[in-house]
Design a protein around this motif. Structure first.
Motif, PDB file in Angstrom:
ATOM      1  N   ARG A 122      25.685   0.302   7.291  1.00  0.00           N
ATOM      2  CA  ARG A 122      24.490  -0.352   6.630  1.00  0.00           C
ATOM      3  C   ARG A 122      23.311   1.022   6.831  1.00  0.00           C
ATOM      4  O   ARG A 122      22.166   0.479   6.827  1.00  0.00           O
ATOM      5  CB  ARG A 122      23.936  -1.452   7.731  1.00  0.00           C
ATOM      6  CG  ARG A 122      24.633  -2.602   7.378  1.00  0.00           C
ATOM      7  CD  ARG A 122      24.671  -2.902   5.891  1.00  0.00           C
ATOM      8  NE  ARG A 122      24.816  -4.427   5.955  1.00  0.00           N
ATOM      9  CZ  ARG A 122      24.242  -5.403   6.072  1.00  0.00           C
ATOM     10  NH1 ARG A 122      22.817  -5.402   6.010  1.00  0.00           N
ATOM     11  NH2 ARG A 122      24.371  -6.548   5.836  1.00  0.00           N
TER      12      ARG A 122
ATOM     13  N   GLU B  41      22.206   2.708   4.509  1.00  0.00           N
ATOM     14  CA  GLU B  41      21.334   2.740   3.483  1.00  0.00           C
ATOM     15  C   GLU B  41      20.103   1.651   3.594  1.00  0.00           C
ATOM     16  O   GLU B  41      19.110   1.766   3.254  1.00  0.00           O
ATOM     17  CB  GLU B  41      22.183   2.215   2.141  1.00  0.00           C
ATOM     18  CG  GLU B  41      21.520   2.352   0.828  1.00  0.00           C
ATOM     19  CD  GLU B  41      22.438   2.007  -0.198  1.00  0.00           C
ATOM     20  OE1 GLU B  41      22.274   0.808  -0.675  1.00  0.00           O
ATOM     21  OE2 GLU B  41      23.163   2.851  -0.967  1.00  0.00           O
ATOM     22  N   MET B  42      20.648   0.497   4.257  1.00  0.00           N
ATOM     23  CA  MET B  42      19.658  -0.408   4.735  1.00  0.00           C
ATOM     24  C   MET B  42      18.392   0.289   5.607  1.00  0.00           C
ATOM     25  O   MET B  42      17.160   0.116   5.217  1.00  0.00           O
ATOM     26  CB  MET B  42      20.046  -1.560   5.336  1.00  0.00           C
ATOM     27  CG  MET B  42      19.151  -2.825   6.175  1.00  0.00           C
ATOM     28  SD  MET B  42      20.000  -3.755   6.809  1.00  0.00           S
ATOM     29  CE  MET B  42      18.373  -4.505   7.652  1.00  0.00           C
TER      30      MET B  42
ATOM     31  N   THR C   3      16.132   2.198   3.517  1.00  0.00           N
ATOM     32  CA  THR C   3      15.212   1.540   2.653  1.00  0.00           C
ATOM     33  C   THR C   3      14.180   1.018   3.385  1.00  0.00           C
ATOM     34  O   THR C   3      13.041   0.858   3.040  1.00  0.00           O
ATOM     35  CB  THR C   3      15.904   0.514   1.913  1.00  0.00           C
ATOM     36  OG1 THR C   3      17.071   1.012   1.397  1.00  0.00           O
ATOM     37  CG2 THR C   3      15.265  -0.158   0.801  1.00  0.00           C
ATOM     38  N   LEU C   4      14.533   0.758   4.637  1.00  0.00           N
ATOM     39  CA  LEU C   4      13.420  -0.015   5.693  1.00  0.00           C
ATOM     40  C   LEU C   4      12.359   1.110   5.840  1.00  0.00           C
ATOM     41  O   LEU C   4      11.209   0.752   5.825  1.00  0.00           O
ATOM     42  CB  LEU C   4      14.131  -0.592   6.898  1.00  0.00           C
ATOM     43  CG  LEU C   4      14.655  -1.970   6.821  1.00  0.00           C
ATOM     44  CD1 LEU C   4      15.518  -2.104   8.069  1.00  0.00           C
ATOM     45  CD2 LEU C   4      13.765  -2.954   6.561  1.00  0.00           C
TER      46      LEU C   4
ATOM     47  N   PHE D 139      16.583  -2.374  12.617  1.00  0.00           N
ATOM     48  CA  PHE D 139      15.036  -2.170  12.710  1.00  0.00           C
ATOM     49  C   PHE D 139      14.655  -1.200  13.368  1.00  0.00           C
ATOM     50  O   PHE D 139      13.844  -0.479  13.013  1.00  0.00           O
ATOM     51  CB  PHE D 139      14.597  -3.555  12.873  1.00  0.00           C
ATOM     52  CG  PHE D 139      14.539  -4.593  11.819  1.00  0.00           C
ATOM     53  CD1 PHE D 139      13.829  -4.238  10.838  1.00  0.00           C
ATOM     54  CD2 PHE D 139      15.361  -5.801  11.618  1.00  0.00           C
ATOM     55  CE1 PHE D 139      13.644  -5.005   9.575  1.00  0.00           C
ATOM     56  CE2 PHE D 139      15.183  -6.504  10.727  1.00  0.00           C
ATOM     57  CZ  PHE D 139      14.416  -6.101   9.682  1.00  0.00           C
TER      58      PHE D 139
ATOM     59  N   TYR E 210      15.082  -4.026  -4.134  1.00  0.00           N
ATOM     60  CA  TYR E 210      16.167  -3.065  -3.675  1.00  0.00           C
ATOM     61  C   TYR E 210      16.183  -3.464  -2.024  1.00  0.00           C
ATOM     62  O   TYR E 210      17.246  -3.408  -1.404  1.00  0.00           O
ATOM     63  CB  TYR E 210      15.730  -1.857  -3.832  1.00  0.00           C
ATOM     64  CG  TYR E 210      16.372  -1.375  -5.152  1.00  0.00           C
ATOM     65  CD1 TYR E 210      17.697  -0.885  -5.290  1.00  0.00           C
ATOM     66  CD2 TYR E 210      15.542  -1.598  -6.248  1.00  0.00           C
ATOM     67  CE1 TYR E 210      17.936  -0.650  -6.628  1.00  0.00           C
ATOM     68  CE2 TYR E 210      15.690  -1.016  -7.510  1.00  0.00           C
ATOM     69  CZ  TYR E 210      17.133  -0.613  -7.577  1.00  0.00           C
ATOM     70  OH  TYR E 210      17.700  -0.254  -8.777  1.00  0.00           O
ATOM     71  N   LEU E 211      14.928  -3.723  -1.446  1.00  0.00           N
ATOM     72  CA  LEU E 211      14.731  -3.829   0.142  1.00  0.00           C
ATOM     73  C   LEU E 211      15.590  -5.054   0.507  1.00  0.00           C
ATOM     74  O   LEU E 211      16.540  -4.891   1.367  1.00  0.00           O
ATOM     75  CB  LEU E 211      13.324  -3.838   0.588  1.00  0.00           C
ATOM     76  CG  LEU E 211      13.256  -4.150   1.835  1.00  0.00           C
ATOM     77  CD1 LEU E 211      13.811  -2.935   2.811  1.00  0.00           C
ATOM     78  CD2 LEU E 211      11.863  -4.569   2.106  1.00  0.00           C
TER      79      LEU E 211
ATOM     80  N   ASN F 213      19.310  -4.953   0.044  1.00  0.00           N
ATOM     81  CA  ASN F 213      19.832  -4.201   1.149  1.00  0.00           C
ATOM     82  C   ASN F 213      19.918  -5.006   2.515  1.00  0.00           C
ATOM     83  O   ASN F 213      21.045  -4.798   2.968  1.00  0.00           O
ATOM     84  CB  ASN F 213      18.979  -2.724   1.280  1.00  0.00           C
ATOM     85  CG  ASN F 213      19.424  -1.526   0.501  1.00  0.00           C
ATOM     86  OD1 ASN F 213      18.813  -0.596   0.930  1.00  0.00           O
ATOM     87  ND2 ASN F 213      20.448  -1.677  -0.069  1.00  0.00           N
ATOM     88  N   ILE F 214      19.174  -5.658   2.828  1.00  0.00           N
ATOM     89  CA  ILE F 214      19.087  -6.336   3.955  1.00  0.00           C
ATOM     90  C   ILE F 214      20.199  -7.177   3.866  1.00  0.00           C
ATOM     91  O   ILE F 214      21.103  -7.464   4.906  1.00  0.00           O
ATOM     92  CB  ILE F 214      17.816  -7.112   4.241  1.00  0.00           C
ATOM     93  CG1 ILE F 214      16.827  -6.086   4.711  1.00  0.00           C
ATOM     94  CG2 ILE F 214      17.954  -8.121   5.441  1.00  0.00           C
ATOM     95  CD1 ILE F 214      15.317  -6.802   4.969  1.00  0.00           C
TER      96      ILE F 214
ATOM     97  N   LEU G  93      23.870  -5.821   0.051  1.00  0.00           N
ATOM     98  CA  LEU G  93      24.120  -4.793  -1.199  1.00  0.00           C
ATOM     99  C   LEU G  93      24.098  -3.639  -1.210  1.00  0.00           C
ATOM    100  O   LEU G  93      22.744  -3.033  -0.526  1.00  0.00           O
ATOM    101  CB  LEU G  93      23.266  -5.601  -2.456  1.00  0.00           C
ATOM    102  CG  LEU G  93      23.636  -7.202  -2.829  1.00  0.00           C
ATOM    103  CD1 LEU G  93      23.038  -7.766  -3.782  1.00  0.00           C
ATOM    104  CD2 LEU G  93      25.158  -7.130  -3.275  1.00  0.00           C
TER     105      LEU G  93
ATOM    106  N   LYS H 176      22.861  -0.003  -3.077  1.00  0.00           N
ATOM    107  CA  LYS H 176      21.768   0.408  -4.021  1.00  0.00           C
ATOM    108  C   LYS H 176      22.458   0.288  -5.556  1.00  0.00           C
ATOM    109  O   LYS H 176      21.905  -0.340  -6.312  1.00  0.00           O
ATOM    110  CB  LYS H 176      21.216   1.779  -3.636  1.00  0.00           C
ATOM    111  CG  LYS H 176      19.736   2.001  -3.949  1.00  0.00           C
ATOM    112  CD  LYS H 176      19.420   3.191  -3.389  1.00  0.00           C
ATOM    113  CE  LYS H 176      17.854   3.053  -2.992  1.00  0.00           C
ATOM    114  NZ  LYS H 176      17.575   3.861  -1.972  1.00  0.00           N
TER     115      LYS H 176
END
Lengths: 296, 396
Positions: free
Chosen positions: A46, A48-49, A52-53, A142, B117-118, B121-122, B125, B127
């Motif tokens: 994860r 990538e998440m 992005t966060l 987080f 996108y955010l 992602n959470i 999925l 990008k």
């Protein structure tokens, strides 16, 4: 319940309510188990998440500011100016041949990384509770994304550091190549403390205040404005274990500014300490995250 | 357990307890909790799920119905691993996508595009996948013009649509849907249902929580009825729903207040000629009442399926004497298909400023209509309320 799937055409089953016991039989008790390796793998999947966060936070916090991302430069520069104005006169903090601003900045950078990770990462679970209570994802994303964000800011503040080096005509010594070791120790320690606090804060809100206190007192208790050598030699190993930031800052100063090798004994102790923080912090986080969604 | 294909849900003897005494996340609460644990006292637990067991095969559709507080949402949380059961086993195969109230994942400071996108992602999925589905998501959310605007400038309906659309394009193996139909306008609700049945048609397993029994009936083959944390019944949707409606109305009939000005003594719904009430047939409603004094009032009758809104109401102005009297109402060509219905009634004085009814609106009795099964609507289509229409089809 032997068969995995019930035929879809199965008839209506009405439960005999008297057949349900008051408590579940003890052999059915659910024990939550977490295994280190799969959890870390899941986190990695994860990543990538987390990017992005972190990106979301950086974007949304500077979107409405005129200076934009420039604000990330203001804080360390302001700290530098203040520390220099105040402590430049304290002769005992001075080290031969090294301008005090450089000396001070080498401490401010690692400390700022730690304190901003802790203060934003420590609160990150709490502030994202609505999401945590509805959606599944690895919870550690987080606090870790907050560390990533702090990392971006720290990298940005390398710009004023570079400018300082140029202004003083000071060339970093070749021993600066030790830096990755310091960075790894710093990251491990920061991650451990941040993870532990972010999980504990959910259960005991009083710790929000403790975190604030910790970042303020920690600045004084860590050799940011004063040299590591001020600690009595006998206590240095103990200090190195419990506060790996001390040897890290000292190591950066020794290598980059003085051209010396780091004190390996202390660095090993610091690395062991940081590993303990990391493993302990993550284990505590995994232990406490089980009941995150049950807390009101 | 044999290796199951992805998309199966197996819940076995699942129990979940919550604290009954609220332990606040404060230091002294936690310390006293620790103290009690050390002294060996355990107290203040409440079971919110008791011995839950059901299975959904891959590609199956299952509904969870029950009143508020019956444990439906908790069960969904256990299945989606947001929280964990206290006892029992809950196993799922494959990727789970949850369609919940999704505004918590939307950041108002970011644009719609950044949010997709955010939040994608959470929800897990990548990008690349989001980029592939981006246009579908935007189109579904009906936000093509607004997608690069900050979400704080969106109306609340737009925010809900955005959140839902991202979740709707997850394409998981198991789709959990919790009360999403309570949001958005009617058109968007219908679109959501269509999208869900599209996803189900592609082989996704569906677990559907809703108070909207019509939607439940349209979407799900099977249903589980939860009450106070236990499964009361499970089986084919129609049969479970009938049981559920029956139980809900029984409770409702008991709740008629007896301190009203006019008391209802007896209510009867009688077919006019036949022994049975048939779709399109005639009935006579006879209601025996007792009034302390004479007066004028407007009486209402209504018919509902379950406790939901009435399918129709009829009203009549009349004067009534003091003492016992009977009110009769003949209803012709009853537009009701086979099923169990409830008769509702109330009476209001013929005065404008009246705030208290002579007797309040409530179900007074129930009756059965027998005949052919109502036509099951096509997948994803909800029927607002069951109405019988005498239709003739011709192909020429």
């Amino acid at each position: 319940m032997e068969n995995a799937f019930v035929d879809d055409s199965a008839e209506l089953v009405v439960t005999d309510l008297s057949s349900i016991p008051d408590e579940p039989p003890p052999e059915l008790r659910y024990r939550h188990r977490t295994y280190l390796l799969p959890s870390v793998k899941e986190l990695w999947a994860r990543r990538e998440m987390m990017y992005t966060l972190a990106e979301r936070d950086i974007r949304s916090s500077y979107k409405q500011a005129t200076l934009g991302i420039g604000w990330a430069l203001v804080t360390p520069i302001a700290q530098l100016v203040i520390f220099t104005l105040i402590f430049n006169h304290v002769k005992s903090f001075h080290v031969a041949n090294v301008p005090y601003p450089l000396y001070s900045f080498a401490g401010i950078l690692p400390w700022n990384y730690f304190s901003s990770s802790l203060s934003s990462g420590g609160n990150s679970m709490l502030s994202n509770m609505p999401l945590v209570q509805k959606t599944y994802f690895p919870r550690a994303c987080f606090p870790l994304s907050q560390m990533l964000e702090a990392g971006v800011y720290t990298t940005i503040s390398l710009v004023p550091l570079t400018i300082l080096f140029v202004a003083y005509g000071f060339i970093p010594h070749i021993q600066t190549l030790w830096a990755p070791l310091f960075i790894v120790v710093e990251l491990a320690f920061t991650a451990g403390v941040t993870l532990a606090f972010s999980a504990m804060v959910v259960h005991v809100r009083d710790l929000v205040q403790v975190m604030g206190l910790l970042t303020q007192l920690g600045l004084l208790a860590t050799p940011v404005i004063w040299p590591f050598s001020k600690i009595p030699a006998a206590w240095q190993p103990v200090y190195a274990f419990f506060n790996p930031l001390g040897p890290v800052i000292d190591g950066i100063r020794r290598t980059m500014l003085l051209g010396q090798a780091p004190e390996l004994g202390l660095m090993v102790l610091a690395a062991v300490g940081a590993t303990c923080y990391l493993v302990g912090g993550y284990a505590l986080f995994k232990r406490l995250e089980v009941s995150f969604a049950d807390i009101t | 357990m044999p290796t199951s294909p992805s998309g199966s849900i197996a819940v076995e003897h699942v129990w979940k307890q919550f604290r009954a005494d609220r332990v606040r996340p404060r230091l002294h609460d936690q310390l006293s909790k620790l103290g009690r644990t050390v002294r060996g006292q355990r107290r203040g637990w409440r079971w919110v799920l008791k011995d839950i067991g059901f299975e959904v095969a891959p590609g199956g559709t299952m509904a969870l119905i029950g009143l508020n507080g019956s444990g439906k949402s908790t069960l969904l949380k256990v299945i989606s691993k947001v929280t964990y059961q206290s006892a029992g086993r809950c196993e799922t195969q494959g990727r789970i996508g949850a369609l919940l109230e999704v505004r918590s994942g939307i950041n108002p400071m970011l644009t719609g595009r950044e949010n997709i996108y955010l939040y994608g992602n959470i929800l897990g999925l990548s990008k690349r996948t989001i980029t592939e589905r981006f246009d579908d998501i935007v189109e579904f959310a009906e936000l093509t013009d607004a997608i690069d605007r900050q979400v704080k400038f969106f109306s609340s309906g737009m925010q809900v649509r955005l959140g839902f659309s991202i979740a709707a394009y997850l394409e998981p193996d198991i789709l959990l849907v919790d009360e999403v139909l309570a949001v958005g306008d009617a058109t968007f609700q219908r679109k959501c249902l269509e999208r869900i049945s599209e996803v189900v048609a592609n082989g996704t397993t569906l677990l559907f929580v809703s108070h909207d029994l019509a939607a439940v009936e349209a979407m799900c083959e099977r249903a589980v009825w939860l009450a106070d944390g236990v499964i009361r019944a499970q089986g084919p949707t129609r049969e479970v729903l009938n049981l559920y409606r029956g139980a809900v109305s029984e409770e409702a009939v008991v709740s008629i207040p007896t301190d009203a000005d006019i008391r209802v003594l007896k209510v009867e719904v009688a077919p006019s000629d036949d022994a049975l009430i048939r779709p399109g047939g005639d009935v006579e409603v006879r209601m025996a009442l007792r009034a302390p004094e004479a007066g004028a009032a407007r009486f209402f009758f209504g018919v509902s399926e379950g406790t939901a809104m009435p399918i129709f109401v009829t009203g009549h102005n009349t004067t009534f004497p003091a003492g016992d009297f009977e009110l009769r109402c003949s209803m012709r060509n009853l537009p009701l298909p086979r099923g169990r219905y409830h008769l509702w009634a109330c009476a209001w004085r013929n005065r404008v400023a009246e705030t208290k009814p002579l007797f309040p609106w409530g179900p007074v009795t129930s009756f059965d209509v027998v005949g052919a099964r109502p036509v099951r609507p096509p997948g994803g289509v909800m029927v607002l309320s069951p109405v019988y229409v005498d239709a003739t089809w011709v192909l020429s």
